[in-house]
Design an enzyme around this catalytic site. Structure first.
Site, PDB file in Angstrom:
ATOM      1  N   LYS A 167       0.865  -1.245   0.041  1.00 19.68           N
ATOM      2  CA  LYS A 167       0.123   0.096  -0.016  1.00 19.68           C
ATOM      3  C   LYS A 167       0.847   1.226  -0.148  1.00 19.68           C
ATOM      4  O   LYS A 167       0.570   2.182  -0.660  1.00 19.68           O
ATOM      5  CB  LYS A 167      -0.896  -0.100   1.263  1.00 19.68           C
ATOM      6  CG  LYS A 167      -1.898   1.083   1.393  1.00 19.68           C
ATOM      7  CD  LYS A 167      -2.349   1.375   2.508  1.00 19.68           C
ATOM      8  CE  LYS A 167      -1.281   2.322   3.422  1.00 19.68           C
ATOM      9  NZ  LYS A 167      -1.683   2.991   4.551  1.00 19.68           N
ATOM     10  N   MET A 168       1.783   1.452   1.039  1.00 21.56           N
ATOM     11  CA  MET A 168       2.862   2.493   0.955  1.00 21.56           C
ATOM     12  C   MET A 168       3.398   2.720  -0.455  1.00 21.56           C
ATOM     13  O   MET A 168       3.660   3.595  -0.805  1.00 21.56           O
ATOM     14  CB  MET A 168       3.789   2.383   2.185  1.00 21.56           C
ATOM     15  CG  MET A 168       3.166   2.388   3.452  1.00 21.56           C
ATOM     16  SD  MET A 168       4.539   2.172   4.762  1.00 21.56           S
ATOM     17  CE  MET A 168       3.656   1.706   6.137  1.00 21.56           C
TER      18      MET A 168
END
Length: 316
Positions: A167-168
């Site tokens: 996600k990051m």
């Protein structure tokens, strides 16, 4: 989403970072998995409700916290750090912590010269602050040693950094490089996709793979911020979200969406009437009913039964 309460007050001993497995953005080709019936109309309605861009994520989201006056490499590094801090932490806390780090000097070189104790003191308000102290230290050293102090521009290289997950990495790649390699799915996106029956998954990464199989690529860059903002408003700004829903192009669908997300419209209106002048709010809603638009007497009675007499009395 508060931080871990069992963290000690001092940073833990340093550990050697483990090499992580590579990340794939999709497991299927688009078109192999049919899209849920009616999903596009719902998504377009959500985009409409989020058109004002007034959720917390819009002003304090991790991608908005880098200093625009610094050089590009430093700005990219600050975006990375803000996302590393954001896990299990409210956006407001992340923003305040980033302000402290920027005042201290948030660059690869300066963080390398900062002691673990000082770094920990600067970020101790965020969730999992002990782990993040170590992750930031190890990731910063890795950038200096292997990437010429620059943030990588590939998904796999980003995911090799300690403390950085898919996600990051997807958000960093999009913000820093303008590359959308996938849909960033956090707890808000994961929860909403399940509430809307777009997926039936247990983990955010499962949700990412599922929706990437059928969502058109042209909306991928916007899905995260659109749904995260909706999730924030559904949890903490229900009165504002109700007001927007009543004025939406399809208030019936908007009010149904609120109910699906767990928003009690009657309670939300009660809060709105407490926060602002009651007569003005009632007149505002009543005028929407009188105006011949899509907000009807029947919708008021269906979705706001506790207030229907007062609202419809004004609209008569």
């Amino acid at each position: 989403m508060s931080g871990e309460t069992t963290d000690a007050t001092s940073p833990p001993p340093r550990k050697k970072a483990k090499k992580k497995a590579s990340v794939r953005t999709t497991t299927q080709q688009q078109g192999e998995t049919p899209a849920p019936v009616g999903w596009r109309a719902t998504y377009d309605l959500i985009v409409e409700l989020r058109g004002d861009r007034t959720a917390v994520v819009d002003s304090m989201g991790s991608e908005a916290l880098a200093d625009e006056t610094v050089d590009e490499d430093t700005r990219h590094y600050q975006t990375l750090i803000s996302l590393m801090l954001s896990s299990q932490t409210k956006d407001t806390v992340t923003a305040a912590t980033m302000a402290k780090l920027r005042a201290h000097g948030l660059s690869v070189e300066n963080i390398q010269q900062t002691s673990d104790e000082t770094l920990h003191e600067l970020i101790k308000a965020v969730g999992f602050h002990n782990n993040k102290t170590r992750y930031i230290r190890d990731a910063t050293n890795l950038l200096a040693e292997q990437h010429d102090s620059k943030v990588p521009n590939t998904l796999d290289a980003l995911c090799q950094l300690p403390g950085v997950g898919p996600k990051m990495a997807l958000i960093v790649l999009h913000v820093n490089c303008g590359i959308c390699a996938g849909i960033a799915v956090d707890t808000h996106v994961h929860r909403i996709c399940n509430q809307l029956n777009w997926v039936k998954t247990k983990q955010p990464e499962q949700t990412r793979k599922a929706i990437e199989a059928w969502m058109p690529r042209d909306i991928w860059p916007d899905v995260n911020v659109v749904l995260v903002g909706l999730g924030q408003e559904a949890q903490t700004e229900q009165a504002k979200l109700l007001r927007k829903s009543l004025a939406a192009s399809d208030p019936s669908a908007a009010l149904t969406l609120l109910r699906t997300l767990g928003v009690d419209a009657n309670k939300a209106l009660g809060k709105l009437l407490l926060e602002e002048e009651e007569d003005l709010i009632i007149d505002e809603i009543s005028s929407l009913v009188r105006g011949g638009g899509p907000l009807s007497d029947a919708l008021i009675r269906q979705h706001l039964p506790a207030w229907s007499d007062k609202l419809l009395g004004r609209s008569a």
